[in-house]
Design an enzyme around this catalytic site. Structure first.
Site, short mmCIF file in Angstrom:
data_model
loop_
_atom_site.label_atom_id
_atom_site.label_comp_id
_atom_site.label_asym_id
_atom_site.label_seq_id
_atom_site.Cartn_x
_atom_site.Cartn_y
_atom_site.Cartn_z
N LYS A 111 36.02 4.95 24.50
CA LYS A 111 36.91 4.88 23.97
C LYS A 111 38.15 4.12 24.64
CE LYS A 111 39.42 7.66 20.61
NZ LYS A 111 39.91 8.76 20.13
N THR A 164 13.68 18.89 23.61
CA THR A 164 14.30 17.68 23.88
C THR A 164 13.99 17.05 25.26
OG1 THR A 164 16.43 18.76 24.50
CG2 THR A 164 15.83 18.35 21.94
N GLU A 169 14.53 16.48 17.41
CA GLU A 169 14.95 17.74 16.27
C GLU A 169 14.60 16.87 14.63
OE1 GLU A 169 16.89 16.40 18.63
OE2 GLU A 169 18.05 18.02 19.38
N TRP A 193 37.57 2.36 19.50
CA TRP A 193 35.89 2.44 19.91
C TRP A 193 35.35 1.20 20.43
CZ3 TRP A 193 34.89 7.56 20.29
CH2 TRP A 193 35.45 8.50 19.56
P1 ADP Z 1 16.86 13.39 23.70
O1 ADP Z 1 17.89 13.61 22.58
O2 ADP Z 1 16.62 14.38 24.74
O3 ADP Z 1 17.25 12.24 24.44
P2 ADP Z 1 15.18 12.24 21.98
O4 ADP Z 1 13.82 11.27 22.46
O5 ADP Z 1 15.04 13.16 20.86
O6 ADP Z 1 15.57 12.92 23.20
O7 ADP Z 1 16.33 10.91 21.78
C1 ADP Z 1 16.82 10.79 20.23
C2 ADP Z 1 17.72 10.04 20.39
O8 ADP Z 1 17.29 8.71 20.74
C3 ADP Z 1 18.61 9.78 19.01
O9 ADP Z 1 19.64 10.72 19.03
C4 ADP Z 1 19.26 8.41 19.35
O10 ADP Z 1 20.39 8.45 20.20
C5 ADP Z 1 18.11 7.65 20.27
N1 ADP Z 1 17.23 6.70 19.29
C6 ADP Z 1 15.93 7.05 18.92
N2 ADP Z 1 15.82 5.95 18.17
C7 ADP Z 1 16.72 4.92 18.21
C8 ADP Z 1 16.92 3.58 17.61
N3 ADP Z 1 16.05 3.15 16.83
N4 ADP Z 1 17.95 3.04 17.95
C9 ADP Z 1 18.91 3.78 18.70
N5 ADP Z 1 18.94 4.75 19.23
C10 ADP Z 1 17.66 5.70 19.00
#
Ligand code: ADP
Length: 582
Positions: free
Chosen positions: A479, A224, A369, A484
Site C-alpha cells: 500500500k 497449513t 483449506e 495498491w
Molecule cells: P500456506 O497458506 O501455509 O502458504 P498453502 O499451500 O495452503 O499454504 O498456500 C496457499 C496459498 O498459495 C494461496 O492462498 C495463495 O496465496 C497461494 N497460491 C496457490 N496457488 C496459487 C496460484 N496459482 N497463483 C498464486 N498464488 C497461489
C-alpha cells in the site's frame, strides 16, 4: 443427511396434478402454482457413502496390472496396484492389532513413494486419520504439529528418522515409529519403539474386516505451511476427498484418467499431493513417484524414460525444468500433454517458455483449506479462437472455479461483494464441499469465516469471463500512498526479463508513502543483470509509481517448506538491511 430425509418424506405425499408438458422419456417438468407442492418425483437415489474404501476396491478390482514406480538413487522400484493392495490390507490389520481405532491420528513423514501411497489407503480405509507431516518444517513446528494432532503412530522414511529424533520431547502421544525404505535404527535415548515397515507388514494378519465408514468421517489432516502464521490443522472427510478426486478427473480441470502416466512432484505431505494419489487410483493412472529425487535433470529424465503424460508441481519445479530442456536435446517429452502448476503464480514468461517446447501449463489455484483445487485456468470454448498472446492473458490468470466451488471477491475494508470487471480487487472467499468449515482445535475463527464462506486471505480480481487473477495475499499487498501495488504482478513481469531466473517483491516501510516495493532478483545461471536493466525493462510495462524503490541482485530468495517464496522471512531480512527514504 437432511437432503435425503426431505426427499423420502416427499415420496409419501400425493403428487399434485402436473401443469406443464412432458420433457421426454416420461419425465415431467412441473410448474405448479401451488407454493408448497411437493415434487412429482421422489428422489430415491441410494444413500451410498462416498468413502476412499470405494476408490481402493475399484483400483484393486479394475486396475491390478497398472504400474506404480518409485525413483531410487539409482534406477526405480516397480510394483502394481494388484501387488500393493494385499500389503495395504495387512497394514490396516497391523494398525488394528496395535489398537488403532476410528478417528486416531496416524502420521506419515515421508517422500513421494509407493509405501507412502500404501498408507494413503491403509490408514483412512481402516477408519484412522492420515496425518501427513511436512518434512521441511523447522523442528519446533514439526514437534508442535505432532503433539497438537496427538499422533499415535508415525510412519517415517529411514532418512527422515533424524527429524523425529530432534523432536523426541514432542512425541508423548506416539506409541510406535515404523520405519520405511531403509533400516529401523535409532540410538536416540527417548524415542518410542521403532519397528521395520516390512516386518510390520509380515507380522500382520493377511486379512482385515474393513469397517463400515460414514462419508463424513475424517479421512486425513494437513497443517497449513504457516507462510502467514502458526500452522493450523485442516481435517478432510472421506466425502470431501472423494468429491475432490472426481473433480481432479473432470475433463475441464486436470482431466486425470486411466491413460495417464502421472508424476506427482507436489509432495504427498502437502495437501495430499493436491488429491492426485486418490484421483489416480480412482481412474487407474500409472503413477511415477519421484521420491526425494526432484532435481530438474532427474525429473526431465524420468518424464522421458516413463513417458509421463501429466505432472503437477509448483512454479519453481517448472522454472528448473525449462532450464534443463533448453540445454538438453536428448530428451523426448512428447508424451506430456499437460503440466499443472499451482501453489504460487505461474509467471507468463514461464507458460510461454514451456509452450515453446510443447509442454502446456495449466495454472491452478488452491490452498490447504480448499483440499486444494479451487480454480483451474483452462480456456473456455469462446476464448480458444483468440490470438496466442490474448489466450495467455487468461492462461496466466488462476482461472475459473471448478464445479461445486462457489467463489466471490469482497472489498477488503467494507466486506461488500465486488463486481466481476477484471479491475476491482478484493478478498477471495470460497465455499463448497471440499472447502474447510473450521480448523482443528480452533473451530471457527471469525477472521476466517463469514456467512458460510471461507476467507482465503488472497486478493484477486474476477473478469467478466469469470477468471480470477490473484493479485496478492492480503498480507503481501503493497500500500503506497493509499494506492495498491501487486507484488505478484511485479514479480511476474520481472521474471519475464530474459536474464532473470527468479524475482520476489515485498513491501518495506517508507516515511512518506507508508510502503514501497523492493525487489530481489536472481539472475539465470552464468548471467549477470543490473538494477538499471530491470528498471528500464519495467518502465514500459508498469505505472511509474509501481517501480521498485530498490532492486537487489543476487541475494538468495528464502523459500517455504513447499518451495514458495517466503515473503515473511524476506521482509524480515530486508527490514534489517534496507531503509527506504533516507
Ligand atoms: P500456506 O497458506 O501455509 O502458504 P498453502 O499451500 O495452503 O499454504 O498456500 C496457499 C496459498 O498459495 C494461496 O492462498 C495463495 O496465496 C497461494 N497460491 C496457490 N496457488 C496459487 C496460484 N496459482 N497463483 C498464486 N498464488 C497461489
Amino acid at each position: 443427511m437432511a437432503f435425503f430425509r426431505r426427499n423420502r418424506q416427499a415420496a409419501t405425499q400425493t403428487p399434485p396434478a402436473p401443469t406443464s408438458s412432458a420433457i421426454g422419456n416420461g419425465a415431467t417438468l412441473v410448474a405448479s402454482s401451488a407454493p408448497t407442492a411437493p415434487p412429482i418425483f421422489a428422489a430415491t437415489m441410494m444413500d451410498y457413502p462416498l468413502t476412499i474404501q470405494h476408490i481402493m476396491e475399484r483400483a484393486k478390482r479394475y486396475f491390478p496390472n497398472r504400474e506404480l514406480v518409485t525413483l531410487l538413487a539409482e534406477g526405480t522400484e516397480r510394483t502394481t496396484y494388484g501387488a500393493m493392495f494385499p500389503r495395504v490390507e495387512r497394514l490396516a490389520a497391523g494398525l488394528a492389532k496395535l489398537g488403532i481405532k476410528k478417528g486416531d491420528r496416524v502420521a506419515t513423514l515421508a517422500w513421494n513413494n509407493t509405501r507412502h501411497f500404501e498408507l494413503y489407503f491403509a490408514i483412512p480405509c481402516m477408519g484412522a486419520v492420515l496425518h501427513t507431516l511436512n518434512l521441511r518444517l523447522p523442528a519446533e513446528q514439526l514437534g508442535f504439529i505432532i503433539s497438537d494432532a496427538a499422533d499415535s503412530i508415525i510412519f517415517v522414511d529411514a532418512d527422515l528418522l533424524p527429524l523425529l529424533e530432534k523432536v523426541q520431547a514432542s512425541l508423548g502421544s506416539v506409541r510406535q515409529i515404523v520405519v520405511m525404505n531403509g533400516s529401523a535404527m535409532t540410538s536416540a535415548p527417548n524415542m518410542p519403539q521403532v519397528l521395520d515397515y516390512e516386518q510390520f507388514i509380515a507380522d500382520a494378519p493377511a486379512t482385515f474386516a474393513w469397517p463400515t465408514l460414514d462419508e463424513r468421517d475424517a479421512v486425513a489432516m494437513c497443517y497449513t505451511s504457516g507462510t502467514t502464521g502458526n500452522p493450523k490443522g485442516v481435517v478432510y472427510s472421506h466425502r470431501s476427498a472423494f468429491l475432490h478426486a472426481i473433480s481432479v478427473t473432470q475433463a475441464d480441470t486436470i482431466a486425470l484418467s486411466g491413460n495417464d502416466v502421472a508424476l506427482p512432484i507436489v509432495p504427498m505431505f502437502h495437501v495430499n499431493a493436491w488429491g492426485l494419489p486418490h484421483a489416480a487410483a480412482m481412474v487407474g493412472s500409472k503413477i511415477v513417484f519421484p521420491n526425494k529425487y526432484m532435481d530438474p535433470n532427474r525429473i526431465a529424465q524420468v518424464m522421458h524414460d516413463e513417458k509421463v503424460t501429466f505432472a503437477g508441481g509448483v512454479p519453481t519445479i517448472w522454472i528448473g525444468l525449462l532450464q534443463v530442456i533448453a540445454k538438453r536435446n536428448d530428451l523426448d517429452l512428447s508424451s506430456v500433454t499437460r503440466l499443472v502448476c499451482g501453489g504460487s503464480a505461474a509467471p507468463r514468461s514461464l507458460i510461454e517458455g514451456l509452450d515453446h517446447f510443447n509442454l502446456p501449463i495449466i495454472h491452478a489455484w488452491g490452498m490447504t483449506e480448499t483440499s486444494p483445487i479451487g480454480t483451474v485456468a483452462r480456456l473456455k470454448s469462446n476464448l480458444q479462437g483468440l490470438p496466442y498472446q490474448e489466450q495467455l492473458n487468461y492462461r496466466a490468470k488462476q482461472g475459473m472455479p471448478v464445479a461445486l466451488v462457489d467463489l466471490r471477491i469482497t472489498d477488503i475494508d467494507t466486506g461488500k461483494e465486488l463486481p466481476w470487471d477484471g479491475v476491482a480487487f478484493g478478498e477471495v472467499q470460497v465455499r463448497g464441499p471440499w472447502i474447510t468449515g473450521s480448523y482443528y482445535h480452533d473451530t471457527n475463527p471469525a477472521d476466517k469465516f463469514v456467512d458460510g464462506w471461507f476467507r482465503t486471505g488472497d486478493v484477486a480480481t474476477i473478469d467478466p469471463e469469470g477468471y480470477i487473477e490473484i493479485v496478492d495475499r492480503t498480507k503481501d499487498v503493497i500500500k503506497s500512498g493509499g494506492e495498491w501495488i501487486s507484488s505478484v504482478q511485479l514479480e511476474s513481469i520481472i521474471m519475464g526479463h530474459p536474464k532473470v531466473l527468479e524475482a520476489a517483491v515485498v513491501a518495506l516501510p517508507h516515511p512518506k508513502w507508508q510502503e514501497r516495493p523492493v525487489a530481489v532478483v536472481v539472475p539465470k545461471a552464468d548471467t549477470t543483470v543490473t538494477p538499471e536493466e530491470i528498471q528500464e525493462y519495467l518502465q514500459t510495462r508498469v505505472a511509474k509509481w509501481w517501480l521498485p524503490d530498490k532492486i537487489i541482485i543476487g541475494m538468495p530468495i528464502p523459500k517455504t517448506s513447499v518451495g514458495k517464496f517466503d515473503k515473511k522471512v524476506l521482509r524480515a531480512q530486508l527490514a534489517q538491511e534496507v531503509k527506504l527514504g533516507e
